[in-house]
Design a protein around this motif. Structure first.
Motif, PDB file in Angstrom:
ATOM      1  N   SER A   2       0.968  -1.262  -0.249  1.00 13.51           N
ATOM      2  CA  SER A   2       0.207   0.094  -0.012  1.00 13.51           C
ATOM      3  C   SER A   2       0.742   1.191   0.296  1.00 13.51           C
ATOM      4  O   SER A   2       1.868   1.637   0.800  1.00 13.51           O
ATOM      5  CB  SER A   2      -0.599  -0.195   0.645  1.00 13.51           C
ATOM      6  OG  SER A   2      -2.096   0.791   1.137  1.00 13.51           O
ATOM      7  N   THR A  20      -8.241   7.976  -9.625  1.00 11.88           N
ATOM      8  CA  THR A  20      -9.108   7.698  -9.208  1.00 11.88           C
ATOM      9  C   THR A  20      -8.676   6.233 -10.963  1.00 11.88           C
ATOM     10  O   THR A  20      -7.708   5.859 -11.046  1.00 11.88           O
ATOM     11  CB  THR A  20     -10.442   7.057  -8.527  1.00 11.88           C
ATOM     12  OG1 THR A  20     -10.048   7.516  -6.642  1.00 11.88           O
ATOM     13  CG2 THR A  20     -10.672   5.063  -8.203  1.00 11.88           C
ATOM     14  N   GLU A  21      -9.281   6.466 -11.506  1.00 15.69           N
ATOM     15  CA  GLU A  21      -9.289   6.193 -12.846  1.00 15.69           C
ATOM     16  C   GLU A  21      -7.650   6.026 -13.990  1.00 15.69           C
ATOM     17  O   GLU A  21      -6.890   4.848 -14.010  1.00 15.69           O
ATOM     18  CB  GLU A  21     -10.100   6.792 -13.699  1.00 15.69           C
ATOM     19  CG  GLU A  21     -11.837   6.475 -13.343  1.00 15.69           C
ATOM     20  CD  GLU A  21     -12.735   7.285 -14.507  1.00 15.69           C
ATOM     21  OE1 GLU A  21     -12.215   7.967 -15.135  1.00 15.69           O
ATOM     22  OE2 GLU A  21     -13.848   6.690 -13.937  1.00 15.69           O
ATOM     23  N   GLU A  24      -6.111   3.908 -11.435  1.00 16.14           N
ATOM     24  CA  GLU A  24      -6.296   2.321 -11.846  1.00 16.14           C
ATOM     25  C   GLU A  24      -5.384   2.031 -13.129  1.00 16.14           C
ATOM     26  O   GLU A  24      -5.618   0.560 -13.298  1.00 16.14           O
ATOM     27  CB  GLU A  24      -7.756   2.015 -11.672  1.00 16.14           C
ATOM     28  CG  GLU A  24      -8.058   2.593  -9.990  1.00 16.14           C
ATOM     29  CD  GLU A  24      -9.806   2.006  -9.660  1.00 16.14           C
ATOM     30  OE1 GLU A  24     -10.377   1.956 -10.718  1.00 16.14           O
ATOM     31  OE2 GLU A  24      -9.934   1.750  -8.607  1.00 16.14           O
ATOM     32  N   GLU A  30      -3.751  -2.765  -7.925  1.00 18.35           N
ATOM     33  CA  GLU A  30      -4.713  -3.532  -7.976  1.00 18.35           C
ATOM     34  C   GLU A  30      -5.943  -2.370  -7.335  1.00 18.35           C
ATOM     35  O   GLU A  30      -7.117  -2.976  -7.503  1.00 18.35           O
ATOM     36  CB  GLU A  30      -4.717  -4.396  -6.240  1.00 18.35           C
ATOM     37  CG  GLU A  30      -3.090  -5.265  -7.010  1.00 18.35           C
ATOM     38  CD  GLU A  30      -3.123  -6.357  -5.863  1.00 18.35           C
ATOM     39  OE1 GLU A  30      -3.647  -6.628  -4.840  1.00 18.35           O
ATOM     40  OE2 GLU A  30      -2.361  -6.892  -5.262  1.00 18.35           O
ATOM     41  N   ARG A  31      -5.898  -1.414  -6.764  1.00 14.24           N
ATOM     42  CA  ARG A  31      -6.929  -0.767  -6.271  1.00 14.24           C
ATOM     43  C   ARG A  31      -6.571   0.896  -5.715  1.00 14.24           C
ATOM     44  O   ARG A  31      -5.174   0.895  -5.472  1.00 14.24           O
ATOM     45  CB  ARG A  31      -7.676  -0.825  -5.123  1.00 14.24           C
ATOM     46  CG  ARG A  31      -8.792  -0.642  -4.047  1.00 14.24           C
ATOM     47  CD  ARG A  31      -9.442  -1.508  -3.270  1.00 14.24           C
ATOM     48  NE  ARG A  31      -9.141  -0.942  -2.083  1.00 14.24           N
ATOM     49  CZ  ARG A  31      -9.925   0.177  -1.435  1.00 14.24           C
ATOM     50  NH1 ARG A  31     -10.650   0.872  -2.037  1.00 14.24           N
ATOM     51  NH2 ARG A  31      -9.565   0.149   0.285  1.00 14.24           N
ATOM     52  N   THR A  33      -8.180   4.995  -5.442  1.00 13.87           N
ATOM     53  CA  THR A  33      -8.947   5.309  -4.500  1.00 13.87           C
ATOM     54  C   THR A  33      -8.348   6.812  -4.219  1.00 13.87           C
ATOM     55  O   THR A  33      -7.458   7.003  -3.248  1.00 13.87           O
ATOM     56  CB  THR A  33      -9.617   5.774  -2.300  1.00 13.87           C
ATOM     57  OG1 THR A  33      -8.808   5.086  -1.801  1.00 13.87           O
ATOM     58  CG2 THR A  33     -10.076   3.662  -3.170  1.00 13.87           C
ATOM     59  N   GLU A  44      -2.540   0.082  -3.718  1.00 14.14           N
ATOM     60  CA  GLU A  44      -2.904  -1.254  -3.634  1.00 14.14           C
ATOM     61  C   GLU A  44      -2.520  -1.683  -5.295  1.00 14.14           C
ATOM     62  O   GLU A  44      -2.643  -1.019  -5.697  1.00 14.14           O
ATOM     63  CB  GLU A  44      -3.699  -1.808  -3.259  1.00 14.14           C
ATOM     64  CG  GLU A  44      -3.968  -1.046  -1.859  1.00 14.14           C
ATOM     65  CD  GLU A  44      -5.378  -2.131  -1.407  1.00 14.14           C
ATOM     66  OE1 GLU A  44      -5.164  -2.950  -1.064  1.00 14.14           O
ATOM     67  OE2 GLU A  44      -6.099  -1.427  -0.290  1.00 14.14           O
TER      68      GLU A  44
END
Length: 65
Positions: A2, A20-21, A24, A30-31, A33, A44
């Protein structure tokens, strides 16, 4: 793993979604925010920090890892 990065220039939820997009879309994420109130994003995965910064910068915001 993280990681938290600093993101300047976000002012609303739409900005959070854009960041965020962008994050990602980076290989190894993986994730992700983003939070405009804390001017940061949590990621992450095992993505390269430089690639994260570049993705946010390309989305129109300023990032530092």
């Amino acid at each position: 793993m993280s990681r938290t990065i600093t993101v300047e220039g976000m002012s609303c939820e739409h900005c959070e979604q854009s960041v965020t997009e962008a994050l990602e879309g980076v290989d190894g994420v993986e994730r992700a925010t983003a939070d405009h109130e804390s001017a940061s994003a949590s990621v992450e995965g095992d993505a390269d920090p430089g690639a994260l910064v570049s993705a946010v910068d390309e989305a129109g915001y300023e990032a530092s890892a």
